[in-house]
Design a protein around this motif. Structure first.
Motif, PDB file in Angstrom:
ATOM      1  N   PRO A  85     -13.263  25.485  13.744  1.00 24.08           N
ATOM      2  CA  PRO A  85     -11.922  25.625  13.161  1.00 24.08           C
ATOM      3  C   PRO A  85     -11.507  24.414  12.334  1.00 24.08           C
ATOM      4  CG  PRO A  85     -11.757  25.131  15.500  1.00 24.08           C
ATOM      5  CD  PRO A  85     -13.214  25.308  15.208  1.00 24.08           C
ATOM      6  N   ARG A  86     -11.308  24.636  11.048  1.00 23.51           N
ATOM      7  CA  ARG A  86     -10.922  23.571  10.129  1.00 23.51           C
ATOM      8  C   ARG A  86     -10.230  24.201   8.929  1.00 23.51           C
ATOM      9  NH1 ARG A  86     -16.123  25.183   9.501  1.00 23.51           N
ATOM     10  NH2 ARG A  86     -17.032  25.217   7.409  1.00 23.51           N
ATOM     11  N   PRO A  87      -9.362  23.453   8.241  1.00 22.58           N
ATOM     12  CA  PRO A  87      -8.717  24.009   7.054  1.00 22.58           C
ATOM     13  C   PRO A  87      -9.737  24.267   5.951  1.00 22.58           C
ATOM     14  CG  PRO A  87      -7.553  22.061   7.862  1.00 22.58           C
ATOM     15  CD  PRO A  87      -8.863  22.112   8.579  1.00 22.58           C
ATOM     16  N   GLN A 108      -6.301  24.633   2.562  1.00 18.10           N
ATOM     17  CA  GLN A 108      -5.452  25.590   3.247  1.00 18.10           C
ATOM     18  C   GLN A 108      -4.450  24.831   4.116  1.00 18.10           C
ATOM     19  OE1 GLN A 108      -7.755  27.516   6.231  1.00 18.10           O
ATOM     20  NE2 GLN A 108      -6.077  28.739   7.055  1.00 18.10           N
ATOM     21  N   HIS A 109      -3.210  25.282   4.121  1.00 15.16           N
ATOM     22  CA  HIS A 109      -2.218  24.659   4.994  1.00 15.16           C
ATOM     23  C   HIS A 109      -2.370  25.202   6.403  1.00 15.16           C
ATOM     24  CE1 HIS A 109       1.749  23.676   6.717  1.00 15.16           C
ATOM     25  NE2 HIS A 109       1.702  22.666   5.886  1.00 15.16           N
ATOM     26  N   THR A 110      -2.182  24.336   7.375  1.00 15.02           N
ATOM     27  CA  THR A 110      -2.249  24.748   8.772  1.00 15.02           C
ATOM     28  C   THR A 110      -0.962  24.365   9.484  1.00 15.02           C
ATOM     29  OG1 THR A 110      -3.400  24.418  10.874  1.00 15.02           O
ATOM     30  CG2 THR A 110      -3.463  22.594   9.306  1.00 15.02           C
ATOM     31  N   ASP A 111      -0.551  25.205  10.419  1.00 12.29           N
ATOM     32  CA  ASP A 111       0.660  24.914  11.192  1.00 12.29           C
ATOM     33  C   ASP A 111       0.401  23.950  12.338  1.00 12.29           C
ATOM     34  OD1 ASP A 111       2.247  26.584   9.631  1.00 12.29           O
ATOM     35  OD2 ASP A 111       1.768  28.349  10.831  1.00 12.29           O
ATOM     36  N   GLU A 190      -3.072  25.066  18.426  1.00 11.28           N
ATOM     37  CA  GLU A 190      -4.265  25.814  18.022  1.00 11.28           C
ATOM     38  C   GLU A 190      -5.268  24.801  17.480  1.00 11.28           C
ATOM     39  OE1 GLU A 190      -6.434  29.360  17.638  1.00 11.28           O
ATOM     40  OE2 GLU A 190      -4.430  29.098  18.485  1.00 11.28           O
ATOM     41  N   THR A 192      -7.566  22.606  15.546  1.00  8.48           N
ATOM     42  CA  THR A 192      -7.942  22.411  14.154  1.00  8.48           C
ATOM     43  C   THR A 192      -8.604  21.045  14.051  1.00  8.48           C
ATOM     44  OG1 THR A 192      -6.015  23.676  13.407  1.00  8.48           O
ATOM     45  CG2 THR A 192      -7.138  22.333  11.767  1.00  8.48           C
TER      46      THR A 192
END
Length: 278
Positions: A85-87, A108-111, A190, A192
């Motif tokens: 899991p990575r942007p 990609q933006h991640t929350d 989550e 990342t």
């Protein structure tokens, strides 16, 4: 996760970020962008026609704008399995100005938010069980990823480990690692995994060892790391990884504050656990 650099560097990097936003047709959303070490990187949220993203601008002298660190994020996007899991890296733009080379990376933006503002954990982050399960799975996938990139050089290990820990190295087993696997490069709740500049081959269990040793101020979390990643940490091959991380910390303690914080717990760890496994 570092302090702002000197004014000249801050102004130069701010100008570079503004140029990258104009070139890639982005609107800068970062009121307080995030600095990398010595102002080498400047990162923050942006918005494009496709939605919210994350822009990271990297600066190097032109003769150093190549190789492992420069191309790490690009090769990670191209070569590593999506199960890690990575942007996602959407776009890259390179340019030079006034004696500097720059690379803009649009992600990609991640929350997810980083677990710790410092690489060294100061308090238990209370992460959910699912986060820990995904951590184990991600590192298992990463360890098996084929690469010729080098994260930690054998010549460094054989020189630094005896010098700073007093221990012999012995045989080294290798696997693929992130290479800078600390709490500022991990997001939650989550999972990342951020900052793929330095990934490549390292001693088996290198990432697990780093995460464990950077958790020594928080015994509950350190125990959870060992519980989750014991299938690689509790093996003879992991000893070299642990010794290498200890050597890195002790070597850099006089110039890096978060390493200095770890000197005493690392020395205690070397004098107990590592001594028993020699």
């Amino acid at each position: 996760m570092f302090s702002a650099p000197d004014d000249a560097t801050a102004q130069r990097m701010g100008t570079a970020r503004a140029f990258a936003c104009a070139t890639l047709m982005l609107t800068d959303l970062a009121e307080e962008p995030i600095w990398g070490y010595a102002g080498r990187t400047l990162s923050g949220a942006v918005i494009s026609a496709q939605g919210t993203g994350w822009l990271r601008v990297v600066a190097e002298r032109p003769d150093k704008a190549h190789g492992k660190l420069w191309d790490g994020p690009k090769t990670a996007q191209e070569l590593l399995p999506p199960a890690i899991p990575r942007p996602a890296l959407h776009d890259i733009h390179d340019w030079q100005a006034a004696g500097w080379a720059y690379r803009a990376e649009l992600y990609q933006h991640t929350d997810a938010t980083v677990v710790s503002r410092s690489p060294v954990l100061a308090q238990d982050p209370a992460l959910p069980d699912a986060w820990w399960a995904k951590l184990r799975t991600a590192l298992d996938y990463l360890a098996e990823a084929p690469t010729e990139r080098i994260a930690v050089r054998e010549e460094y290990i054989r020189r630094a480990v005896p010098e700073y820990t007093g221990c012999d190295v012995g045989q080294i087993e290798w696997s693929t690692a992130h290479g800078d696997f600390h709490w500022s490069n991990l997001g939650g709740p989550e999972l990342t995994i951020l900052d793929w500049e330095g990934w490549g081959l390292a001693p088996v269990a290198f990432d697990a060892a780093q995460l464990h040793l950077y958790s020594l101020h928080t015994p509950a979390t350190a125990a959870r790391v060992r519980q989750t990643l014991g299938h690689i940490l509790d093996t003879p091959a992991a000893r070299v990884a642990e010794l290498t991380i200890c050597a890195q910390i002790l070597q850099a303690a006089d110039r890096t504050p978060f390493y200095k914080e770890l000197v005493e717990p690392v020395k205690e760890y070397l004098g107990t656990t590592m001594e028993r496994t020699a």
